[in-house]
Design a protein around this motif. Structure first.
Motif, PDB file in Angstrom:
ATOM      1  N   UNK A 152      21.670 -28.027  -2.808  1.00  0.00           N
ATOM      2  CA  UNK A 152      20.312 -27.641  -3.207  1.00  0.00           C
ATOM      3  C   UNK A 152      19.514 -28.879  -3.606  1.00  0.00           C
ATOM      4  N   UNK A 153      20.086 -29.698  -4.455  1.00  0.00           N
ATOM      5  CA  UNK A 153      19.357 -30.876  -4.936  1.00  0.00           C
ATOM      6  C   UNK A 153      19.278 -31.971  -3.885  1.00  0.00           C
ATOM      7  N   UNK A 154      20.311 -32.101  -3.034  1.00  0.00           N
ATOM      8  CA  UNK A 154      20.241 -33.074  -1.941  1.00  0.00           C
ATOM      9  C   UNK A 154      19.150 -32.667  -0.955  1.00  0.00           C
ATOM     10  N   UNK A 155      19.060 -31.364  -0.675  1.00  0.00           N
ATOM     11  CA  UNK A 155      18.019 -30.876   0.221  1.00  0.00           C
ATOM     12  C   UNK A 155      16.617 -31.171  -0.305  1.00  0.00           C
ATOM     13  N   UNK A 156      16.420 -30.996  -1.596  1.00  0.00           N
ATOM     14  CA  UNK A 156      15.119 -31.300  -2.191  1.00  0.00           C
ATOM     15  C   UNK A 156      14.864 -32.803  -2.201  1.00  0.00           C
ATOM     16  N   UNK A 157      15.905 -33.595  -2.506  1.00  0.00           N
ATOM     17  CA  UNK A 157      15.734 -35.048  -2.571  1.00  0.00           C
ATOM     18  C   UNK A 157      15.280 -35.624  -1.235  1.00  0.00           C
ATOM     19  N   UNK A 158      15.786 -35.052  -0.146  1.00  0.00           N
ATOM     20  CA  UNK A 158      15.432 -35.549   1.181  1.00  0.00           C
ATOM     21  C   UNK A 158      13.951 -35.342   1.484  1.00  0.00           C
ATOM     22  N   UNK A 159      13.408 -34.225   1.042  1.00  0.00           N
ATOM     23  CA  UNK A 159      12.055 -33.860   1.455  1.00  0.00           C
ATOM     24  C   UNK A 159      11.008 -34.044   0.357  1.00  0.00           C
ATOM     25  N   UNK A 160      11.439 -34.482  -0.812  1.00  0.00           N
ATOM     26  CA  UNK A 160      10.502 -34.890  -1.862  1.00  0.00           C
ATOM     27  C   UNK A 160      10.887 -36.302  -2.295  1.00  0.00           C
ATOM     28  N   UNK A 161      10.648 -37.287  -1.411  1.00  0.00           N
ATOM     29  CA  UNK A 161      11.129 -38.654  -1.672  1.00  0.00           C
ATOM     30  C   UNK A 161      10.604 -39.263  -2.962  1.00  0.00           C
ATOM     31  N   UNK A 162       9.438 -38.826  -3.404  1.00  0.00           N
ATOM     32  CA  UNK A 162       8.897 -39.363  -4.647  1.00  0.00           C
ATOM     33  C   UNK A 162       9.719 -38.944  -5.862  1.00  0.00           C
ATOM     34  N   UNK A 163      10.560 -37.917  -5.685  1.00  0.00           N
ATOM     35  CA  UNK A 163      11.438 -37.459  -6.768  1.00  0.00           C
ATOM     36  C   UNK A 163      12.917 -37.695  -6.445  1.00  0.00           C
ATOM     37  N   UNK A 164      13.162 -38.538  -5.439  1.00  0.00           N
ATOM     38  CA  UNK A 164      14.521 -38.698  -4.917  1.00  0.00           C
ATOM     39  C   UNK A 164      15.529 -39.088  -5.996  1.00  0.00           C
ATOM     40  N   UNK A 165      15.225 -40.093  -6.815  1.00  0.00           N
ATOM     41  CA  UNK A 165      16.204 -40.574  -7.786  1.00  0.00           C
ATOM     42  C   UNK A 165      16.620 -39.476  -8.761  1.00  0.00           C
ATOM     43  N   UNK A 166      15.637 -38.746  -9.270  1.00  0.00           N
ATOM     44  CA  UNK A 166      15.943 -37.688 -10.235  1.00  0.00           C
ATOM     45  C   UNK A 166      16.748 -36.572  -9.584  1.00  0.00           C
TER      46      UNK A 166
END
Length: 235
Positions: A152-166
């Motif tokens: 779930x969080x990896x999927x979001x990190x990929x497509x919201x790069x501005x929030x990738x680190x968090x």
């Protein structure tokens, strides 16, 4: 290992693999990638066993609840989820097949269940039928849910790069916490602590199913796809 034990070891894994494949309703992932994800999960057992064996050397320095805590959260949860994450990231992050958020869940589950399949074979081979039945309804589904949470969080990190680190931090932290609590409850073996085991498992299923529903609804392949503003606000 008898054929019955082999079936028992792999059956819950196959059922959950099929389930997540059917839940990927809008754009199926290629079987080659899914099979590779399973292999990556299976190969993750090698570094996991080596690191766990290293950590186990230090456990006798502690006793009681602290020893159980370290065994649950560091030896098991941290080691297993970290290496599953590493293998997942190496497989999919730059892959063109990782083209929507729900793919993160699919691949994370396949990696996690690849690991669970090997682990399950080892346990069933060592301890037999009874342990196999117990793990079929506990440990294997737990690894499935740890994978859902990570994906779930990896999927979001990929497509919201501005929030990738968090989000990448969350992809590691949340599965480790769930895994650690799960193992801690079982390893403690205290009647009072065991009382919360079933409620905790129910919580994990509700949490995991909700995460799947959220990202499935965000599939870019849906005819009625729209960006979910509430989801963005939560990140």
């Amino acid at each position: 290992m008898t054929p019955n034990l082999i079936v028992l070891a792999f059956a819950p894994v196959v059922i959950l693999l099929a389930y997540i494949w059917f839940r990927d309703k809008y754009e199926k992932e290629p079987f080659k990638m899914l099979f590779t994800a399973l292999l990556f999960g299976a190969f993750s057992v090698i570094p996991i066993l080596l690191v766990e064996e290293f950590f186990m050397e230090f456990l006798p320095l502690f006793s009681g609840t602290m020893q159980v805590f370290l065994h649950s959260f560091v030896v098991a949860a941290l080691t297993e989820e970290f290496f599953k994450f590493v293998f997942l990231y190496l497989l999919i992050w730059k892959s063109p097949e990782f083209n929507e958020k729900f793919d993160g869940i699919v691949y994370a589950v396949y990696v996690s269940l690849g690991f669970a399949a090997v682990e399950n074979v080892m346990y069933v081979f060592d301890y037999g039928m009874q342990v196999g039945f117990t793990r079929a309804i506990t440990a294997v589904p737990a690894h499935f849910l740890f994978g859902v949470t990570m994906g779930y969080f990896v999927g979001l990190a990929k497509f919201y790069p501005e929030r990738k680190k968090r989000l990448i931090r969350a992809a590691l932290l949340f599965p480790i916490l769930l895994h650690g609590v799960y193992d801690f409850i079982l390893m403690m073996g205290h009647p009072f602590v065991l009382l919360i085991f079933i409620p905790f498992v129910v919580f994990m299923w509700i949490y995991g199913l909700k995460k799947m529903k959220t990202l499935s609804a965000q599939s870019i392949y849906r005819n009625d796809f729209t960006v979910e503003e509430d989801l963005l606000k939560k990140l």
